[in-house]
Design a protein around this motif. Structure first.
Motif, PDB file in Angstrom:
ATOM      1  N   LYS A  22      19.261  59.191   3.912  1.00 65.03           N
ATOM      2  CA  LYS A  22      19.380  57.744   4.008  1.00 65.03           C
ATOM      3  C   LYS A  22      20.112  57.411   5.295  1.00 65.03           C
ATOM      4  O   LYS A  22      20.982  58.151   5.734  1.00 65.03           O
ATOM      5  CB  LYS A  22      20.168  57.194   2.810  1.00 65.03           C
ATOM      6  N   ARG A  23      19.728  56.301   5.872  1.00 58.73           N
ATOM      7  CA  ARG A  23      20.448  55.827   7.054  1.00 58.73           C
ATOM      8  C   ARG A  23      21.838  55.396   6.634  1.00 58.73           C
ATOM      9  O   ARG A  23      22.055  54.894   5.537  1.00 58.73           O
ATOM     10  CB  ARG A  23      19.722  54.634   7.672  1.00 58.73           C
ATOM     11  N   LEU A  24      22.752  55.595   7.564  1.00 61.76           N
ATOM     12  CA  LEU A  24      24.125  55.195   7.280  1.00 61.76           C
ATOM     13  C   LEU A  24      24.253  53.680   7.412  1.00 61.76           C
ATOM     14  O   LEU A  24      23.625  53.063   8.272  1.00 61.76           O
ATOM     15  CB  LEU A  24      25.082  55.872   8.277  1.00 61.76           C
ATOM     16  N   THR A  25      25.081  53.116   6.586  1.00 62.61           N
ATOM     17  CA  THR A  25      25.323  51.684   6.674  1.00 62.61           C
ATOM     18  C   THR A  25      26.316  51.422   7.825  1.00 62.61           C
ATOM     19  O   THR A  25      26.967  52.349   8.318  1.00 62.61           O
ATOM     20  CB  THR A  25      25.927  51.139   5.365  1.00 62.61           C
ATOM     21  N   ASN A  26      26.401  50.162   8.217  1.00 58.20           N
ATOM     22  CA  ASN A  26      27.338  49.797   9.287  1.00 58.20           C
ATOM     23  C   ASN A  26      28.777  50.160   8.913  1.00 58.20           C
ATOM     24  O   ASN A  26      29.546  50.609   9.753  1.00 58.20           O
ATOM     25  CB  ASN A  26      27.242  48.306   9.608  1.00 58.20           C
ATOM     26  N   GLU A  27      29.137  49.963   7.661  1.00 57.59           N
ATOM     27  CA  GLU A  27      30.490  50.288   7.213  1.00 57.59           C
ATOM     28  C   GLU A  27      30.743  51.795   7.297  1.00 57.59           C
ATOM     29  O   GLU A  27      31.828  52.230   7.685  1.00 57.59           O
ATOM     30  CB  GLU A  27      30.733  49.803   5.775  1.00 57.59           C
ATOM     31  N   GLN A  28      29.741  52.603   6.914  1.00 59.16           N
ATOM     32  CA  GLN A  28      29.893  54.051   6.992  1.00 59.16           C
ATOM     33  C   GLN A  28      30.054  54.501   8.450  1.00 59.16           C
ATOM     34  O   GLN A  28      30.899  55.336   8.755  1.00 59.16           O
ATOM     35  CB  GLN A  28      28.684  54.742   6.351  1.00 59.16           C
ATOM     36  N   VAL A  29      29.243  53.917   9.321  1.00 59.21           N
ATOM     37  CA  VAL A  29      29.319  54.272  10.751  1.00 59.21           C
ATOM     38  C   VAL A  29      30.682  53.889  11.315  1.00 59.21           C
ATOM     39  O   VAL A  29      31.303  54.654  12.058  1.00 59.21           O
ATOM     40  CB  VAL A  29      28.170  53.606  11.554  1.00 59.21           C
ATOM     41  N   LYS A  30      31.182  52.698  10.938  1.00 60.70           N
ATOM     42  CA  LYS A  30      32.494  52.267  11.427  1.00 60.70           C
ATOM     43  C   LYS A  30      33.581  53.245  10.990  1.00 60.70           C
ATOM     44  O   LYS A  30      34.461  53.596  11.776  1.00 60.70           O
ATOM     45  CB  LYS A  30      32.822  50.862  10.922  1.00 60.70           C
ATOM     46  N   LEU A  31      33.520  53.685   9.740  1.00 60.01           N
ATOM     47  CA  LEU A  31      34.512  54.623   9.245  1.00 60.01           C
ATOM     48  C   LEU A  31      34.397  55.970   9.974  1.00 60.01           C
ATOM     49  O   LEU A  31      35.417  56.553  10.373  1.00 60.01           O
ATOM     50  CB  LEU A  31      34.371  54.819   7.732  1.00 60.01           C
ATOM     51  N   LEU A  32      33.183  56.442  10.184  1.00 61.75           N
ATOM     52  CA  LEU A  32      32.983  57.697  10.919  1.00 61.75           C
ATOM     53  C   LEU A  32      33.470  57.565  12.371  1.00 61.75           C
ATOM     54  O   LEU A  32      34.099  58.483  12.904  1.00 61.75           O
ATOM     55  CB  LEU A  32      31.512  58.126  10.882  1.00 61.75           C
TER      56      LEU A  32
ATOM     57  N   SER B 296      37.207  71.204   7.547  1.00 59.31           N
ATOM     58  CA  SER B 296      36.502  71.169   6.257  1.00 59.31           C
ATOM     59  C   SER B 296      37.152  70.201   5.264  1.00 59.31           C
ATOM     60  O   SER B 296      36.451  69.552   4.477  1.00 59.31           O
ATOM     61  CB  SER B 296      36.415  72.570   5.659  1.00 59.31           C
ATOM     62  N   THR B 297      38.451  70.088   5.285  1.00 54.36           N
ATOM     63  CA  THR B 297      39.145  69.175   4.368  1.00 54.36           C
ATOM     64  C   THR B 297      38.747  67.732   4.659  1.00 54.36           C
ATOM     65  O   THR B 297      38.418  66.968   3.744  1.00 54.36           O
ATOM     66  CB  THR B 297      40.677  69.329   4.494  1.00 54.36           C
ATOM     67  N   ARG B 298      38.788  67.389   5.912  1.00 51.97           N
ATOM     68  CA  ARG B 298      38.447  66.014   6.283  1.00 51.97           C
ATOM     69  C   ARG B 298      36.957  65.746   6.037  1.00 51.97           C
ATOM     70  O   ARG B 298      36.575  64.648   5.621  1.00 51.97           O
ATOM     71  CB  ARG B 298      38.796  65.746   7.754  1.00 51.97           C
ATOM     72  N   LYS B 299      36.122  66.741   6.297  1.00 50.27           N
ATOM     73  CA  LYS B 299      34.688  66.583   6.039  1.00 50.27           C
ATOM     74  C   LYS B 299      34.437  66.306   4.557  1.00 50.27           C
ATOM     75  O   LYS B 299      33.683  65.387   4.206  1.00 50.27           O
ATOM     76  CB  LYS B 299      33.936  67.844   6.480  1.00 50.27           C
TER      77      LYS B 299
ATOM     78  N   ILE C 128      28.049  60.472   0.885  1.00 49.83           N
ATOM     79  CA  ILE C 128      26.930  61.156   1.560  1.00 49.83           C
ATOM     80  C   ILE C 128      27.262  62.645   1.629  1.00 49.83           C
ATOM     81  O   ILE C 128      28.435  63.032   1.508  1.00 49.83           O
ATOM     82  CB  ILE C 128      26.668  60.585   2.973  1.00 49.83           C
ATOM     83  N   PRO C 129      26.251  63.488   1.803  1.00 50.62           N
ATOM     84  CA  PRO C 129      26.503  64.937   1.840  1.00 50.62           C
ATOM     85  C   PRO C 129      27.397  65.338   3.027  1.00 50.62           C
ATOM     86  O   PRO C 129      27.327  64.752   4.110  1.00 50.62           O
ATOM     87  CB  PRO C 129      25.119  65.564   1.993  1.00 50.62           C
ATOM     88  N   ALA C 130      28.230  66.332   2.800  1.00 56.08           N
ATOM     89  CA  ALA C 130      29.135  66.824   3.835  1.00 56.08           C
ATOM     90  C   ALA C 130      28.345  67.335   5.048  1.00 56.08           C
ATOM     91  O   ALA C 130      28.783  67.193   6.199  1.00 56.08           O
ATOM     92  CB  ALA C 130      30.024  67.933   3.275  1.00 56.08           C
ATOM     93  N   ARG C 131      27.183  67.912   4.806  1.00 53.92           N
ATOM     94  CA  ARG C 131      26.336  68.416   5.903  1.00 53.92           C
ATOM     95  C   ARG C 131      25.917  67.266   6.819  1.00 53.92           C
ATOM     96  O   ARG C 131      25.871  67.419   8.034  1.00 53.92           O
ATOM     97  CB  ARG C 131      25.106  69.134   5.320  1.00 53.92           C
ATOM     98  N   GLN C 132      25.607  66.121   6.268  1.00 52.61           N
ATOM     99  CA  GLN C 132      25.209  64.967   7.068  1.00 52.61           C
ATOM    100  C   GLN C 132      26.375  64.499   7.951  1.00 52.61           C
ATOM    101  O   GLN C 132      26.176  64.126   9.101  1.00 52.61           O
ATOM    102  CB  GLN C 132      24.713  63.824   6.171  1.00 52.61           C
ATOM    103  N   ILE C 133      27.573  64.565   7.413  1.00 52.15           N
ATOM    104  CA  ILE C 133      28.760  64.190   8.189  1.00 52.15           C
ATOM    105  C   ILE C 133      28.960  65.183   9.342  1.00 52.15           C
ATOM    106  O   ILE C 133      29.228  64.791  10.479  1.00 52.15           O
ATOM    107  CB  ILE C 133      30.007  64.107   7.293  1.00 52.15           C
TER     108      ILE C 133
ATOM    109  N   TRP D 251      26.433  64.433  11.954  1.00 52.21           N
ATOM    110  CA  TRP D 251      26.780  63.199  12.659  1.00 52.21           C
ATOM    111  C   TRP D 251      27.863  63.486  13.697  1.00 52.21           C
ATOM    112  O   TRP D 251      27.785  63.030  14.838  1.00 52.21           O
ATOM    113  CB  TRP D 251      27.269  62.130  11.665  1.00 52.21           C
ATOM    114  N   TYR D 252      28.899  64.240  13.314  1.00 45.70           N
ATOM    115  CA  TYR D 252      29.975  64.602  14.245  1.00 45.70           C
ATOM    116  C   TYR D 252      29.433  65.407  15.430  1.00 45.70           C
ATOM    117  O   TYR D 252      29.818  65.185  16.580  1.00 45.70           O
ATOM    118  CB  TYR D 252      31.062  65.410  13.527  1.00 45.70           C
ATOM    119  N   GLN D 253      28.559  66.342  15.148  1.00 47.32           N
ATOM    120  CA  GLN D 253      27.975  67.173  16.214  1.00 47.32           C
ATOM    121  C   GLN D 253      27.206  66.302  17.208  1.00 47.32           C
ATOM    122  O   GLN D 253      27.375  66.432  18.424  1.00 47.32           O
ATOM    123  CB  GLN D 253      27.058  68.222  15.586  1.00 47.32           C
ATOM    124  N   ASN D 254      26.381  65.416  16.694  1.00 48.78           N
ATOM    125  CA  ASN D 254      25.609  64.521  17.565  1.00 48.78           C
ATOM    126  C   ASN D 254      26.521  63.566  18.335  1.00 48.78           C
ATOM    127  O   ASN D 254      26.306  63.302  19.526  1.00 48.78           O
ATOM    128  CB  ASN D 254      24.587  63.723  16.750  1.00 48.78           C
TER     129      ASN D 254
END
Length: 169
Positions: A16-26, A38-41, A50-55, A58-61
């Protein structure tokens, strides 16, 4: 006989696409620290749902985009600095040419004054001028005048033009 073809790609989980709120938090989390432990993930995955892998992806990108942006910013700063240095170089080259012209005028004046004056009336030069020779013209104006003894018979202003002053051009 109907043999079914094996599927080439196993069915992927739909992201699923991330919402604006999720993107702001990331983004906020990334700005705090661009490395993800790993703890923060796990905490972000639970908080955002959302799945930890997606996070992690996202961080890598985001780090890759951030590096590219940093390189672009550095390149622009270096390009701007190069333009300033090139401009300064051109200005200094013009100044050198102007000063060479003034030096030639001073040399011509000195030569013409030597031929017009009788040698007995010439001021005596110090021994340092004999060692330095005509290159003393390249130094500070004081160096040039210091070559003459205390008689001060040489007038650096000829026909109202100060050959050692600022040029009007």
């Amino acid at each position: 006989m109907n043999i079914s073809q094996p599927k080439k790609h196993p069915q992927k989980s739909t992201k699923k696409r991330l919402t604006n709120e999720q993107v702001k938090l990331l983004e906020t989390s990334f700005n705090y620290n661009n490395k993800l432990d790993s703890t923060r993930k796990s905490h972000l995955a639970q908080q955002l749902g959302i799945p930890a892998r997606q996070i992690a992806i996202w961080y890598q990108n985001k780090r890759a985009r951030w590096r590219n942006q940093s390189l672009e910013t550095e390149y622009k700063a270096i390009q701007h600095k190069l333009e300033r240095v090139s401009s300064d170089k051109s200005r200094l080259e013009r100044e050198v040419e102007r000063l060479k012209g003034e030096l030639e005028k001073a040399k011509e004046l000195l030569v013409s004054s030597k031929t017009q004056m009788n040698y007995a009336s010439l001021p005596s030069f110090s021994s340092s001028c004999d060692e330095v020779g005509s290159s003393s013209l390249l130094g500070d104006h004081g160096d040039f005048y210091a070559c003459f003894d205390n008689h001060h018979q040489f007038d650096h202003k000829s026909n109202g033009h100060d050959f050692f002053g600022r040029s009007m051009s």
